[in-house]
Scaffold this motif. Sequence first.
Motif, PDB file in Angstrom:
ATOM      1  N   GLN A  63       0.849  -1.188   0.000  1.00  0.00           N
ATOM      2  CA  GLN A  63       0.000   0.000   0.000  1.00  0.00           C
ATOM      3  C   GLN A  63       0.890   1.245   0.000  1.00  0.00           C
ATOM      4  O   GLN A  63       1.249   1.769   1.062  1.00  0.00           O
ATOM      5  N   PRO A  64       1.287   1.706  -1.192  1.00  0.00           N
ATOM      6  CA  PRO A  64       2.197   2.856  -1.273  1.00  0.00           C
ATOM      7  C   PRO A  64       1.584   4.111  -0.642  1.00  0.00           C
ATOM      8  O   PRO A  64       0.363   4.294  -0.604  1.00  0.00           O
ATOM      9  N   ARG A  65       2.465   4.958  -0.139  1.00  0.00           N
ATOM     10  CA  ARG A  65       2.065   6.250   0.406  1.00  0.00           C
ATOM     11  C   ARG A  65       2.688   7.356  -0.436  1.00  0.00           C
ATOM     12  O   ARG A  65       3.657   7.140  -1.142  1.00  0.00           O
ATOM     13  N   ARG A  66       2.135   8.517  -0.318  1.00  0.00           N
ATOM     14  CA  ARG A  66       2.725   9.700  -0.948  1.00  0.00           C
ATOM     15  C   ARG A  66       2.379  10.915  -0.086  1.00  0.00           C
ATOM     16  O   ARG A  66       1.376  10.905   0.632  1.00  0.00           O
ATOM     17  N   THR A 122      13.887  10.406   3.145  1.00  0.00           N
ATOM     18  CA  THR A 122      12.493  10.824   2.988  1.00  0.00           C
ATOM     19  C   THR A 122      12.364  11.951   1.971  1.00  0.00           C
ATOM     20  O   THR A 122      13.313  12.709   1.735  1.00  0.00           O
ATOM     21  N   VAL A 135       7.958  11.473   3.929  1.00  0.00           N
ATOM     22  CA  VAL A 135       7.554  10.102   3.618  1.00  0.00           C
ATOM     23  C   VAL A 135       8.785   9.294   3.234  1.00  0.00           C
ATOM     24  O   VAL A 135       9.545   9.694   2.345  1.00  0.00           O
ATOM     25  N   ASP A 150       8.249   3.770   1.268  1.00  0.00           N
ATOM     26  CA  ASP A 150       6.778   3.778   1.278  1.00  0.00           C
ATOM     27  C   ASP A 150       6.195   4.285  -0.030  1.00  0.00           C
ATOM     28  O   ASP A 150       4.993   4.167  -0.262  1.00  0.00           O
TER      29      ASP A 150
END
Length: 605
Positions: free
Chosen positions: A332-335, A403, A407, A411
Motif C-alpha cells: 500500500q504505497p504512500r505519498r 524521505t 515520507v 513507502d
Amino acid sequence: MAKQTPFFSSISRLYPHVRPIMPRLVLGLLSALLASVVALAIPQVLRVLINDWLRPGGSSQAVWVASAVILLLGIAEAGLVALRRQFVINPATTVETRMRVSLYDHLQDLTVSFHDRWGSGQLLSRAMTDLNFLRRWMAFGAIMLVVTTLTVVIGVVVMFSMSWQLALIFLAAAVPIMIYGFRFRTRFSKVARRSQDQAGDLATTVEESVHGIRVLKAFGRSREALENFNEQAEELRQTEIAKAKHLAAFSLVVTLLPELALGAGLVVGVMLAADGQLSIGSLVAFFATAAVIAAPVEFCGMLLAMALTAKSAVDRHFEVMDSVNTITSPPQPRRPAELKGALGFHNATFAFEDAPDKPILKDISLDIRPGETMALVGITGSGKSALLQLVPRLFEVTAGSVTIDGVDLRDFSVEELRTVVAVAFEDTTLFSSSVRDNVLLGVQGHESAERREQILAEALDTAQAHFAYSLPEGLDTLIGEEGLSLSGGQRQRIALARAVAAQPMVLVLDDPLSALDVNTEELVEARLREVLADTTTLIVAHRPSTVALADRVALLEDGRISAVGTHTELLAENSHYRYVIASLDPEPRDLDSELSALEAEEVSR
C-alpha cells in the motif's frame, strides 16, 4: 561450478511456459510417432510379400500391389513428418519470445547491485543463445527423443513377435549402452554447462572491448586485449572438443554394439531359417525392422546431448529468473499530501551486499529544503556517488531512512518515486536512438506532442546542447551505441537535458558538468539557476565553479557529513573543506574531443 540438479527437476520448470502450447506439442508428438509406426509397417509388408505372394506360382500382380502399398506408406511418413513441423515450430517460437521478453522484463526490475555482479555477456548469452537452443529442443529434440524411445520399444516388441532368439541378441546390446549412457550423462552435463558459461564470458569480453575501444587504442593495448581474448577463445575451443569427444565415444558405443548384434543375429537367423524354425519372410522383415530402429538408436546420442544441453540452458535461465528484486513497491504505497520536494537523510547508513560490515555511508543526517540546491563535496572515495544513488532507490539504505516531504522512500511506489526524482550521472549513458528520444526518455506519456516539443527545446537550451540541431538529421539523428559518436561534453549535455526534461521535484546530479569547457559551463550554470529555482537539487561537485551554483554545501568525510553551510562559511571555518576545495579540478577538459583530435592528427600524418 554451478550446483547440479536432476534432469527432470530442471526440465519441469519449463511447464508453465509450455502449458499453453501443449495441445500443439502433443499433436506434433503423435504425428512423429505415427511416422515411425508407418516406417515400421514397411518391413511387415515385405514379410507378407515374401512369405505369401512370392511363392512358386504366385501372381506378379502381388509385387505391384506391395510396391504401391510401400509407396503410399512412404508418402504417409513424409506427410506426417511435415505435419509435425507445422504443429510445433510456431508454438515453440512463441514460447521462446515470451521467455525472452519475461527475462528482459525481470532484468529491468532487478537491482543495480545484481547488474554490478553479472557480466553483460553472461546475460546476453542467456537471453539469446540459451533460449534459441531451448526453442530448437522443444520443437525437435524433446519430441524426437520421446519418439525415438517409443520407436525402439515398439520395434523390439515387433522383433520379439517374429523371433525371440534374434530379439534377445539385439536386446543384449542395449545393456552396455544403458550403463555407458549414465556415465555419459554425468560427464556431458558438466562439460556442456562449462561451455555455455565460457561462451557467456567470451561475449562479455567482446562487449567490453568494443565499448572500451578508445581506451585500448589510446593506451596501445590492442595486442594485449587480443591475447586475452585468444586465451578465452582457446579455452572454449578445448571445452567444445571435450564435448565432441564425449559425444563421439557415446556415438561409437551406440552404433557399434547394435551393428555387432545384427551381425551375430544374421548368423543365428540363417541357421534358424535353415532348420525351418524361421521363415525367409520373417528373417527379411526382422532385419528390415532392425534397420528402421538402427537409425533412432544411432541418433539417440545426439538427442541425449541436446537434452542435457537444454537442461543446462534451463538452469542458466532460471539462475537469473530466481534472483530476487529487493527494491520493490510496498503493498500500500504512500505519498505526501503535497509534493514540495523536501529531501531528508535520517541516520542513513549504506553498505554493499558483499561487505555488510564495511559501510560506505555512516549515520548520514542531512535536510535539504524545497527548491534548495545543495552541493555535496568530499575527497575521492568519500561516498558521494553512493549517497546520490540512495535518492532514486538504485541502492537501499541498510539502516536509517531517506524521505521526501517526510515520507520514507520505501513507502513510495517505485514507479512514482522515479518520476519525482531525476538523475544525471557523471558517466553518461545514452541509447542507440535519436537525440529526441534520449532527451524525452523521462517525460510522462500523457504530455501532448506540442508540449513534449516545448519541453525538449527548453531542456536542450538549459543544457546548452544547441549542437544537436546542427547534427546531420537534427534532433532525429541516431547518436550511435552509448552515444560514442558524440564527444564527452556533448554526451554530458544531452544527459543533463534528459534530467531537466523530466521536470522532477528532486534532481540528483553527479558532477554533470565535468566534461564541459569553462565558457559552456558558465552558460549552463546560468540557465540552471533559473530552471532549478523551484526544484530541490542535490549535486556532487568536483570543481569550485559547481559549488558556486549551490545555496548550501555539505562536506562528506569518511562516509559521514562533517559540516553543512554556505561556501563562504565553510571556507572560513573548516580546514578540511578548504583542503577539498583546493584539490578540486579547476579546468574541465573534454577528453573525448582531445582524443578524437589526436586520432585525426595521426591519420593526417
